[in-house]
Write an enzyme that holds these catalytic residues in place. Structure first.
Site, PDB file in Angstrom:
ATOM      1  N   ASP A 155       0.836  -1.200   0.000  1.00 34.63           N
ATOM      2  CA  ASP A 155       0.000   0.000   0.000  1.00 34.63           C
ATOM      3  C   ASP A 155       0.875   1.256   0.000  1.00 34.63           C
ATOM      4  OD1 ASP A 155      -1.304  -2.279   1.094  1.00 34.63           O
ATOM      5  OD2 ASP A 155      -2.865  -1.051   1.989  1.00 34.63           O
ATOM      6  N   GLU A 187      -6.377 -11.151  -4.217  1.00 35.91           N
ATOM      7  CA  GLU A 187      -6.159 -12.143  -3.158  1.00 35.91           C
ATOM      8  C   GLU A 187      -7.320 -13.125  -3.012  1.00 35.91           C
ATOM      9  OE1 GLU A 187      -5.438  -9.673   0.224  1.00 35.91           O
ATOM     10  OE2 GLU A 187      -3.378  -9.245  -0.357  1.00 35.91           O
ATOM     11  N   LYS A 221     -10.823  -9.580  -6.599  1.00 34.33           N
ATOM     12  CA  LYS A 221     -10.907  -8.740  -5.404  1.00 34.33           C
ATOM     13  C   LYS A 221     -10.628  -7.269  -5.720  1.00 34.33           C
ATOM     14  CE  LYS A 221      -9.207  -8.279  -0.665  1.00 34.33           C
ATOM     15  NZ  LYS A 221      -8.271  -8.742   0.346  1.00 34.33           N
TER      16      LYS A 221
HETATM   17  C1  BGC Z   1      -5.652  -5.993   0.188  1.00 33.21           C
HETATM   18  C2  BGC Z   1      -4.161  -5.856   0.043  1.00 33.21           C
HETATM   19  C3  BGC Z   1      -3.688  -4.765   0.989  1.00 33.21           C
HETATM   20  C4  BGC Z   1      -4.129  -5.044   2.405  1.00 33.21           C
HETATM   21  C5  BGC Z   1      -3.776  -3.906   3.342  1.00 33.21           C
HETATM   22  C6  BGC Z   1      -5.970  -6.315   1.627  1.00 33.21           C
HETATM   23  O1  BGC Z   1      -7.344  -6.447   1.785  1.00 33.21           O
HETATM   24  O2  BGC Z   1      -6.115  -7.013  -0.654  1.00 33.21           O
HETATM   25  O3  BGC Z   1      -3.827  -5.526  -1.288  1.00 33.21           O
HETATM   26  O4  BGC Z   1      -2.316  -4.663   0.932  1.00 33.21           O
HETATM   27  O5  BGC Z   1      -5.516  -5.231   2.445  1.00 33.21           O
HETATM   28  O6  BGC Z   1      -4.459  -2.757   2.977  1.00 33.21           O
END
Ligand code: BGC
Length: 735
Positions: free
Chosen positions: A341, A481, A593
């Protein structure tokens, strides 16, 4: 007299709560967080309420408590606590005898100051007006200032202030502290503590100035020192308490308590007004560089400023050994851990508007290269493999399991093992920083090492499929994810290809431009001709699954064979689809996602393919996305704008910009969605404005503004020069 345009201008800098909304306690606590890049204080009330989540977080103070899976960013003692009684009746906005007659709370984004005004009847014999102000000094990041005044509107009440440093806080039930000292003297109270495992020492101290000057009553309850001041008020007269608080840790001083006392003394000498002015002037310099002005859309204007505010209050300005967690310093979500992020969503805004801060964040990764090397080595690879979740040590801190579900089962979390694209995301942010700033000194000393050693990792990680004569990456998690442990994620494979290509360019640049230092680094990292040959071969023969009939890249091998469901039938819905369908079923359906192939388009631009190819992929992938992550809408907004889907672009942008203001994900209690905030800036600057810096160093703009926007203005730093961009009636100019 205030003009209409001044009123509108002021409104565009303010987030307002009026009347009091007890039902939105935790939402407003998060969005009213104040901070200064060193610490963050949630917008809880001085007097305290049931169900609140008091949180005081400082970058870098992690602790791994016994019995816990992973470290937490530790909740520090709360310096804001002050209870007030009016003729013996405790001030409270929702319980007891009192009655609220008026309420307004304002977060002023320009000054980062939170104020609250309340008119309150104590239910017996007095009406008072209470005014609370607080700011976390940007001039001295260890300092927090509060001014609380009470004016008697009716009656002649006795007012009592009871001010505490409240050390009863913990991390949602997890305790991280050993008490060293509870103390106080005169107008000072303090706590001195040490974390149980990481042994960080921290002092939180408060110094009070009460007008009229009176002797305070000191109570030293362990973990909760307090001071009480009491006076009576004549009608229409006022009493004010100034509470200075200082937070120091052994990360910034050998003797945190002494440092805190020095900070407090200096603040008291400077005085409240002057300290506030210095803070506001400092903020003005940050807004000068980072503000985006939008004419024609007040909602967007305020929301964009809100996003920028939250990135700026979280961004470490003086410390290059810490980074911004996914939820900033505004709540307990993800335990303060740092993800991709930061580099792909937040750093770009900082690279272009606050390059020194961007450099700090990249240095955090440099300082943590040892942890990344350790992770690679433990997994049987060479080079540096950054952790998916990172804290203060650079070691992998992703939990391996979820907490038990209602039926007692736990789900294995694979991201720490297999979401390996983070190493490339970091390299990408380093290259982007170098490209925009031209900071060769950083790149030569630090950046190149990050890019090259992570490339060494990929060189050892990539698998050769002899049957097919191609290189592959099995068992990966891409940005989507919902589908774990897949083979040949196009995002990961293509970015690895980009990474190795970039590493070769960096290698050649080092030898050409800095032969001695460059050769030294290359040798130290063990990069030799054989390896370069392998990298070239991987670049040439990396497998990117594609349907030969349609020409569509397949998100990962097997994606096109998954069950197709129409997610539009599942609207309106707040819960993510994986929560609705269940973990197993989600893996079997063609629902994404978050931006995955679309993220690739954002990162690679024209290198992804022609405009027609981009459009082709957008048309296929956009309807499949669930936006199950807050990281998703802004990236889609950016690409939708580039592809001229302006209605979608605006809808997605609006959603991303308001995720926290309107609690659109329903989990605002955990903290600000910082990546979304950074993505909003990118959707605006790279998407709507179409800003780009070409290889020749030319700034290019290809604006596609929403039709109701009259103009957009912002500043960016480019190769050491600040440029002002104006899109609208005027054209791009220098400042
Ligand atoms: C997202 C990731 C992100 C993480 C922290 C997850 O729900 O899929 O891409 O890095 O949250 O924000």
């Amino acid at each position: 007299m205030t003009s209409v345009s001044e009123i509108i201008e002021q409104r565009n800098w303010q987030v307002v709560e009026a009347p009091f909304n007890a039902g939105k306690l935790s939402h407003l606590e998060t969005i009213f967080t104040i901070g200064n890049g060193f610490l963050g204080l949630r917008g809880t009330f001085e007097e305290g309420y049931p169900g609140e989540m008091v949180s005081t977080l400082a970058h870098g103070i992690f602790n791994h408590a016994e019995g816990e899976l992973v470290p937490d960013l530790v909740n520090l003692p709360n310096p804001l606590a002050v209870k007030i009684t009016v003729n013996g009746v405790e001030f409270s906005m929702e319980r007891g005898k009192g009655q609220m007659l008026g309420y307004r709370r304002v977060l002023d984004l320009r000054t980062a100051c939170l104020t609250r005004e309340v008119i309150w009847h104590n239910g017996v014999d007095a009406i008072v007006k209470l005014r609370f102000e607080r700011f976390a000094s940007l001039k001295n990041p260890h300092l927090v200032a509060q001014r609380i005044s009470v004016r008697a509107l009716l009656g002649t009440p006795i007012i009592r202030f009871n001010s505490r440093v409240d050390g009863t806080q913990n991390n949602e039930g997890v305790h991280h502290w050993e008490e060293m000292q509870t103390g106080g003297e005169g107008d000072l109270i303090f706590l001195n503590r040490v974390t149980t495992q990481s042994r960080y020492r921290i002092a939180v101290a408060s110094l009070h100035q009460f007008n009229p000057m009176l002797k305070a009553e000191l109570t030293l309850t362990a973990g909760q020192p307090s001071l009480a001041y009491q006076t009576s008020l004549a009608v229409d007269s006022e009493v004010a308490l100034i509470k200075w608080s200082a937070i120091h840790t052994n990360r910034d001083s050998d003797d945190p308590l002494h440092a805190a006392q020095m900070t407090l003394k200096a603040a008291q000498q400077q005085g409240y007004e002057s300290s506030y002015q210095a803070h506001v002037e400092e903020w003005a310099t940050y807004w000068h560089d980072s503000d985006i002005q939008i004419e024609g859309d007040e909602t967007a204007q305020r929301a964009v400023r809100f996003c920028t505010y939250h990135l700026l209050i979280a961004a470490p300005r003086d410390d290059d050994r810490v980074s911004i967690g996914a939820k900033t310093l505004s709540g307990p979500g993800y335990k303060g851990h740092v993800f991709w992020d930061t580099e792909l969503f937040m750093v770009p805004m900082l690279t272009l508007t606050q390059p020194k801060i961007a450099r700090n964040l990249l240095m955090y990764r440099y300082h943590n290269l040892e942890g990344a090397r350790h992770k690679a080595q433990k997994s049987g690879f060479a080079g540096a493999m950054f952790p998916w979740e990172s804290t203060d040590t650079g070691e992998e801190t992703t939990p391996q399991w979820t907490h038990p579900l209602p039926d007692g089962t736990r789900i294995r979390i694979w991201t720490g093992d297999n979401e390996q694209h983070i190493s490339t995301d970091i390299a990408y942010a380093v290259m982007q920083y170098w490209h925009w700033t031209g900071d060769d000194e950083f790149f030569l000393k630090y950046g190149a090492e990050i890019v090259l050693d992570t490339a060494v990792f990929w060189g050892s990680r990539v698998e050769y499929n002899a049957d097919q004569g191609r290189y592959e990456l099995t068992n990966q998690i891409g940005p989507d994810e919902y589908h774990e442990n897949v083979n040949n994620s196009v995002f990961t494979n293509r970015m690895t290809q980009w990474h190795l290509q970039t590493a070769i360019t960096v290698h050649d640049w080092l030898l050409r431009e800095h032969p001695t230092a460059g050769a030294g680094l290359i040798e130290r990292l063990g990069i030799n001709t054989q390896q370069l040959t392998r990298w070239r071969d991987i670049i040439a023969r990396m497998y990117l699954p594609k349907d030969p009939q349609t020409g569509l890249l397949e998100q990962f091998e097997g994606f096109f064979k998954l069950d197709r469901i129409d997610i539009s039938h599942w609207q309106p819905r707040v819960a993510n689809l994986d929560a609705v369908l269940g973990h197993e079923r989600t893996q079997e359906v063609m629902v994404i996602k978050q931006a995955d192939i679309v993220m690739l388009m954002a990162l690679l631009g024209d290198q992804f393919g022609s405009r027609a190819e981009q459009e082709h992929h957008w048309t296929f992938y956009y309807p499949l996305v669930d936006h199950g992550s807050s990281l998703s809408p802004s990236i889609h907004a950016w690409i939708a704008a580039r592809l001229d889907h302006m209605a979608d672009a605006y809808k997605l942008f609006h959603y991303a910009a308001n995720i926290d203001l309107e609690d659109l994900k329903g989990n605002i209690r955990d903290g600000i969605h910082a990546a979304a905030a950074g993505g909003v800036w990118q959707a605006l600057v790279f998407g709507f404005a179409g800003l780009n810096l070409d290889e020749m160093g030319n700034l290019r703009l290809m604006p596609k503004l929403p039709s109701h926007w009259r103009s957009v203005r912002f500043r960016v730093w480019c190769k050491g020069q600040q440029r002002q961009i104006v899109i609208g009636d005027e054209t791009s100019t220098n400042p």
